[in-house]
Design an enzyme around this catalytic site. Structure first.
Site, mmCIF file in Angstrom:
data_model
loop_
_atom_site.group_PDB
_atom_site.id
_atom_site.type_symbol
_atom_site.label_atom_id
_atom_site.label_comp_id
_atom_site.label_asym_id
_atom_site.label_seq_id
_atom_site.Cartn_x
_atom_site.Cartn_y
_atom_site.Cartn_z
ATOM 1 N N GLU A 1 -6.709 -1.239 0.435
ATOM 2 C CA GLU A 1 -5.286 -1.577 0.278
ATOM 3 C C GLU A 1 -4.589 -0.458 -0.482
ATOM 4 O OE1 GLU A 1 -4.419 -6.281 -0.236
ATOM 5 O OE2 GLU A 1 -5.666 -5.407 -1.785
ATOM 6 N N ASN B 1 -6.048 -10.388 -1.732
ATOM 7 C CA ASN B 1 -6.341 -11.401 -2.751
ATOM 8 C C ASN B 1 -5.249 -12.454 -2.862
ATOM 9 O OD1 ASN B 1 -8.882 -10.603 -3.539
ATOM 10 N ND2 ASN B 1 -8.124 -9.073 -4.957
ATOM 11 N N HIS C 1 -6.878 0.027 -3.697
ATOM 12 C CA HIS C 1 -7.764 -1.117 -3.943
ATOM 13 C C HIS C 1 -8.853 -1.188 -2.876
ATOM 14 C CE1 HIS C 1 -8.512 -5.692 -3.912
ATOM 15 N NE2 HIS C 1 -9.285 -5.126 -4.815
ATOM 16 N N SER D 1 -7.151 -5.342 -8.788
ATOM 17 C CA SER D 1 -6.977 -6.338 -7.728
ATOM 18 C C SER D 1 -5.916 -7.373 -8.081
ATOM 19 C CB SER D 1 -8.302 -7.049 -7.455
ATOM 20 O OG SER D 1 -8.784 -7.673 -8.633
#
Length: 654
Positions: free
Chosen positions: A151, A190, A139, A118
């Protein structure tokens, strides 16, 4: 390279929360899975968790069928034959690099190697492998079995074939995806999360309580969890480490002192039993929070501004499309809207002004306005202009001193006499009613907002109009043709009416708020029914106000004393008080909630409310007739003249 249709076997290294979740969702969707970890005990624990999860999702007899598709091992050699291998070990660069160098010896030449990282750059990890073109970030959101988004992060050497195979894999396990086209710290979700977490920490360190931050987040922004409780859920140490990783890679961020203290003291969230909140038995549970007045002290645009600013950076640097950004936050984080839609709803001018104000106050790079955000704002300010990052249904119609805006699913009726503090003249009385009737008949509209242009809501009836009531016949014509038709329309209106009040709400202006269903007031609003002071009286406030306030309105009707917003709230005349710069945001929040309600339910609630007011129709008509009768008095004429001549009136009781 094989087509994805040939992929039958998935390798997953790491059986923690993310690893066993990815294994579960892969096996559940017909893939054969090899799950690798350092000990059989750890693997057995993972299988138990998968079994428990599956039992909640599928019939019991099918659980074993899915579990049979998962083979556990502590030996990388069992990855032979895998078409896709996903690494899901702890976020430590050295551990991951060591793993990749060892595992490569057991993989087929065309096996795709993926990481669930991440925070660690894809390019940094890819260069440590022998297959940079077959390396990609996949991800998953936590928990993988439930969250619908993945992702896909491209390294600079990731081939199109690798991306295509990753997309097909994600589709087969019934997930949606976004593509992060450039390998930037934090990727997409993130990267935005980091900015919003940081802003929440800044709010906390400014003195706002964790409960108020979380109630604002849940009940105003509509997020599934407050930011503080989300930190406890994710792990305060995880966010702390992510911030450090991004700072190491050149991001101009900082570690809030609160996070440093929490990590140092080991209070890192629900997994240890204590974080910002306490968790008996180390089991996360959302806090029992209810909406409170104090949550309106916190501007939700502070969260949206940093998120939208980061989104603008991602677009301008060609990291992701605006559509993928919105999808990432709605599907990946369960936001009701993506940051760009939120910015459009709040107004791009408001977002930019807030960023500039915060940057001036703090000098934090977090608030440096992205040029792309300014560029977009030049073409439209969002929903109130019909265009921002996206396009919206918007129209505006002016009829004399009143305007009518159709904004997606609600209407705004604005009194436009700011030089007269939006005083009510004949045209205003008539045109408000005409526009209310128009909104009533438009099926697209779920609620109506009544407000005033400039610094005030409405200062009451225009004395210039009232001075012409030289006898009761003229006043009676005003009552029959203008006043009662509007009052009656509002009393029987089938859609919610919201009064958005700022500045003065005097006389007839204050009385209009009593006919509304929800009153949102700014902190600086002033209410008053001063008609008696000028020889008239408040014909709507007297009967309705007595009902609303259990006679407490009597003092104000008799003396003309002013009320601030808080006192008006205490009397039950105001529902929500917000700082002046949050009025538009509060309007969006309420109209948005109403738009999501079933129309027939809203209509039923409105009918019930209207029926409860019907008992006052007779007294309202009598009160309005009292005003007509007063128009024949000498005191009424004296009050009008004295007001216009700016002198003290001399009343004789005649």
């Amino acid at each position: 390279m094989k087509n994805l249709g040939d992929i039958k076997k998935i390798g997953i290294i790491g059986s923690g929360t993310m690893g066993h979740g990815i294994a579960e969702v892969s096996a559940l969707n017909s893939y054969d899975v090899v799950l690798i970890d350092i000990s059989q005990e750890i693997l057995d624990n993972a299988i138990n968790k998968i079994s428990s999860s599956l039992s909640k999702l599928i019939e019991k007899e099918k659980v074993n069928e899915v579990l049979k598709k998962i083979k556990t091992s502590t030996d990388y050699k069992d990855l032979r034959g895998c078409d896709l291998v996903i690494e899901a070990v702890p976020e430590n660069y050295d551990i991951k690099v060591k793993l990749f160098k060892e595992v490569t010896n057991y993989l087929k030449n065309d096996t795709i190697l993926a990481t669930n990282t991440s925070t660690i750059p894809i390019n940094d990890l890819a260069k440590e492998t022998d297959r940079r073109d077959k390396f990609i970030g996949i991800h998953f959101m936590n928990p993988p079995i439930l969250m619908p988004l993945v992702e896909l992060i491209l390294g600079k050497d990731t081939s199109n074939e690798t991306l295509d195979k990753a997309i097909e894999f994600v589709k087969k396990i019934k997930k949606d995806y976004v593509i992060v086209k450039k390998d930037v710290p934090g990727f997409l979700v993130n990267r935005i999360n980091t900015k919003t977490f940081l802003e929440a920490m800044i709010m906390l360190e400014e003195g706002f309580s964790k409960e108020d931050i979380d109630t604002m987040t849940r009940f105003r922004l509509g997020f599934p969890m407050g930011f503080i409780e989300l930190l406890d859920y994710v792990g305060i140490d995880v966010v702390y480490n992510a911030l450090n990783e991004m700072i190491k890679r050149g991001e101009k961020l900082f570690i809030p002192k609160t996070l440093e203290i929490m990590v140092k003291e080991g209070k890192i969230g629900s997994k240890v039993g204590v974080g910002f909140y306490n968790y008996p038995n180390k089991i996360f549970k959302k806090q029992l929070l209810v909406p409170k007045e104090s949550m309106y002290k916190i501007n939700p645009a502070r969260i949206i501004s940093v998120a939208a600013n980061e989104a603008a950076w991602l677009i301008s640097n060609e990291v992701a499309t605006k559509e993928d950004i919105e999808k990432s936050m709605t599907l990946g984080m369960n936001w009701p809207y993506g940051p760009l839609h939120f910015a459009d709803y709040y107004g791009l001018n408001n977002i930019i002004n807030l960023l500039e104000k915060r940057y001036k106050e703090t000098n934090y790079d977090l608030y440096k306005t992205e040029p792309y955000l300014v560029t977009i704002s030049k073409n439209g300010l969002g929903i109130r202009s019909g265009k921002g990052f996206f396009e919206y249904f918007y129209s505006i119609e002016n009829m004399g001193p009143v305007s009518y805006e159709l904004v997606e699913n609600y209407a705004i009726i604005t009194i436009r006499r700011p030089n007269k503090l939006n005083a009510l003249n004949e045209e205003v009385w008539r045109n408000i009613r005409i526009f209310l009737e128009k909104a009533e008949n438009d099926k697209r509209i779920s609620s109506v907002v009544l407000t005033g242009e400039g610094s005030s809501f409405c200062s009451g009836d225009d004395i210039e109009m009232m001075k012409n009531w030289t006898n009761s016949a003229i006043a009676k014509k005003w009552l029959d043709d203008l006043a009662w038709p509007l009052v009656n329309t509002m009393l029987n209106y089938t859609k919610p009416i919201i009064a958005a009040v700022k500045g003065y709400a005097f006389g007839g202006g204050m009385e209009l708020t009593m006919l509304a269903d929800i009153v949102i007031s700014t902190e600086n609003a002033i209410f008053s029914i001063p008609e008696a002071v000028i020889g008239a009286f408040p014909p709507i406030a007297s009967p309705l106000g007595t009902y609303f306030t259990n006679k407490k309105i009597a003092r104000y009707a008799l003396t003309g004393d002013w009320l601030d917003a808080k006192e008006a709230e205490n009397l039950g005349l105001v529902d929500i008080i917000v700082p002046e710069d949050q009025l538009d945001i509060a309007i969006f929040e309420i109209t948005n909630k109403l738009a999501k309600m079933p129309p027939l339910s809203l209509k039923s609630v409105k009918n019930a409310i209207n029926n409860s007011k019907s008992i006052f129709v007779s007294s309202l008509k009598n009160s309005l007739n009292e005003l007509v009768i007063l128009a024949d008095s000498k005191d009424f004429a004296e009050g009008m003249r004295a007001f216009l001549e700016k002198r003290k009136p001399v009343y004789k009781g005649e």
